[in-house]
Write an enzyme that holds these catalytic residues in place. Sequence first.
Site, PDB file in Angstrom:
ATOM      1  N   ASP A 121       5.662  -1.644   5.891  1.00 23.06           N
ATOM      2  CA  ASP A 121       5.476  -3.059   5.536  1.00 23.06           C
ATOM      3  C   ASP A 121       6.730  -3.830   5.954  1.00 23.06           C
ATOM      4  O   ASP A 121       7.836  -3.519   5.518  1.00 23.06           O
ATOM      5  CB  ASP A 121       5.253  -3.163   4.016  1.00 23.06           C
TER       6      ASP A 121
ATOM      7  N   ASP B 142       1.480  -7.337   9.293  1.00 20.01           N
ATOM      8  CA  ASP B 142       2.799  -6.716   9.086  1.00 20.01           C
ATOM      9  C   ASP B 142       2.710  -5.408   8.312  1.00 20.01           C
ATOM     10  O   ASP B 142       3.702  -4.950   7.782  1.00 20.01           O
ATOM     11  CB  ASP B 142       3.731  -7.688   8.356  1.00 20.01           C
ATOM     12  N   GLU B 143       1.515  -4.843   8.240  1.00 16.54           N
ATOM     13  CA  GLU B 143       1.352  -3.710   7.340  1.00 16.54           C
ATOM     14  C   GLU B 143       0.408  -2.677   7.943  1.00 16.54           C
ATOM     15  O   GLU B 143      -0.699  -3.025   8.341  1.00 16.54           O
ATOM     16  CB  GLU B 143       0.744  -4.276   6.050  1.00 16.54           C
TER      17      GLU B 143
END
Length: 368
Positions: A13, A111-112
Site C-alpha cells: 500500500d 495504490d494497493e
Amino acid sequence: MINDFNRKIIHVDMDAFYASVEERDNSKLKKYPLIISRNPQKTGGKGVVATANYIARSRGVHSAMSADKALQLCPDAIFIKPNFKKYRENSEKIHNIFKKYTDYIESVALDEVYLDVSKNKFDYDSSVQLAHDLQKEIWEKVKLTCSVGISYNKFLAKLASDYAKPVGNTIILPGDAENFLSKLSISRFRGVGKKTIPKMHKLGVYTGADLLEQSESNLIKNFGKLGHILYNQVRGIDNSPIKWNVDRKSIGHERTFDKFLNGDQILLQLKLIAQDLSDQLNKEEKHGRTLVIKVRDSKFNTYTKRFTNEDYYKNSSDIIFNVAKDLFSKIPVHSNIRLLGITMTSLAPLNYENVSLDLFSFSSHKAF
Ligand code: TTP
Ligand code: MG
C-alpha cells in the site's frame, strides 16, 4: 475450516499516495499541509478530500472528509486538485515493478495490491527480503514510499501493511495471528462497517478477543454469512485466493442457452447479464467506455456490435441493459438465440470521486 499456512502473501500500500506523488513533483509542498481535493474556496464549499500528507493528517484531516471541514482544520493548507491521469501513470510504473517479481498480482486500488509470492520469479525463500527489495526498487525507480505487510493470507497481510505506516515492513507469522487479532478493534475486521459495529457492541463485542469468545452459531444467527466469515477471520483463517486476472482490459459475461430464446426471453436474459456485468464492474472498481454485445443464433452464426461512448458509462445495470438492447436491435437476427454476451472494454479504474463513500467505510481506520 482448515487454515492454509502455506502461502506467502504480500500486501503493498503506497504511503499517502496522491499526496506523495504531488510532493515528489514539487518538493516545496513537503513543508505545508497538503490536501488533495478541489479548493473549497473556489468551489463554494464543495469537494471531498481524496487524501492528505502527514502534516495535514496530524491536524485531523483524512480521506473522505469534506474539503470545507479540512479547510477549517488547516486554514494554511495547500489544496491540489486530483490529477488521476498522473496517479494512473505512476500506478502503472509500480505495477511493472511488481510484474518482475510475480504474475500473481491482484490490484485493489491504484495504490494497493496483493502479491502471492509463494512461488516467485527470483526464487526468494524469504518473503520479507523480497518485500524489502521491492520497496527499495519502487523508491529507486519511482521515488515513492510504500508499506508492506507479509503473512499467509490476504486479510492478515493487509492488516500488517497498515501496522507501521509509512515505510513499514511487517510480518504476521502463523503463531502470532490470534494474538495480533485479539487486540484489534472490531471495526478493523473485514466486512464490519458502519451498520455492523453497533450490532457488535450490543453483543458486547468490541475487540478481536471479544469476537473470539462468540460461538459460530451465534455469529451466524446475528450476521448471516458475515458471521461465518468473521468466526474464521478472528482465528486467522482467510483462504480467499489472489484474484490475479482482475487487472484486465475488459470484463464480460455471457450465457449459453439449451433452449433457444425468443422475444421477451431475450430481453430478460440481457437484463440479467447486464446486472452481472454491472456488479462485477463495481466489485473491481472499474468503468468502461465501450460496450460490446455478442449474439449467436441456432445456426451458430455469431454477431457482435459495439458502441463507444465519449465518457465512461455509469456502472448501472439499467444503462448497460439499455445500450445492449439498442445494440441488439442492430443485429440481423432476433430469434432462436443460443448465446448472449455483454462486455465492457476501454476500462479504467473508477475515480474515487465517483465512488460512494460507503465503500471506504472499512478502509479508513488508521488509528492503531
Ligand atoms: P489509501 O491507501 O487509503 O490512502 P493513502 O495512500 O493516501 O494513505 P496511506 O498512507 O494511509 O495508505 O488510498 C489511496 C489513494 O486513494 C489516496 O492517496 C487517495 C485515494 N482515496 C480517495 O480518493 N478517497 C478515499 O476515501 C480514500 C480512502 C482514498
Ligand atoms: Mg495508500
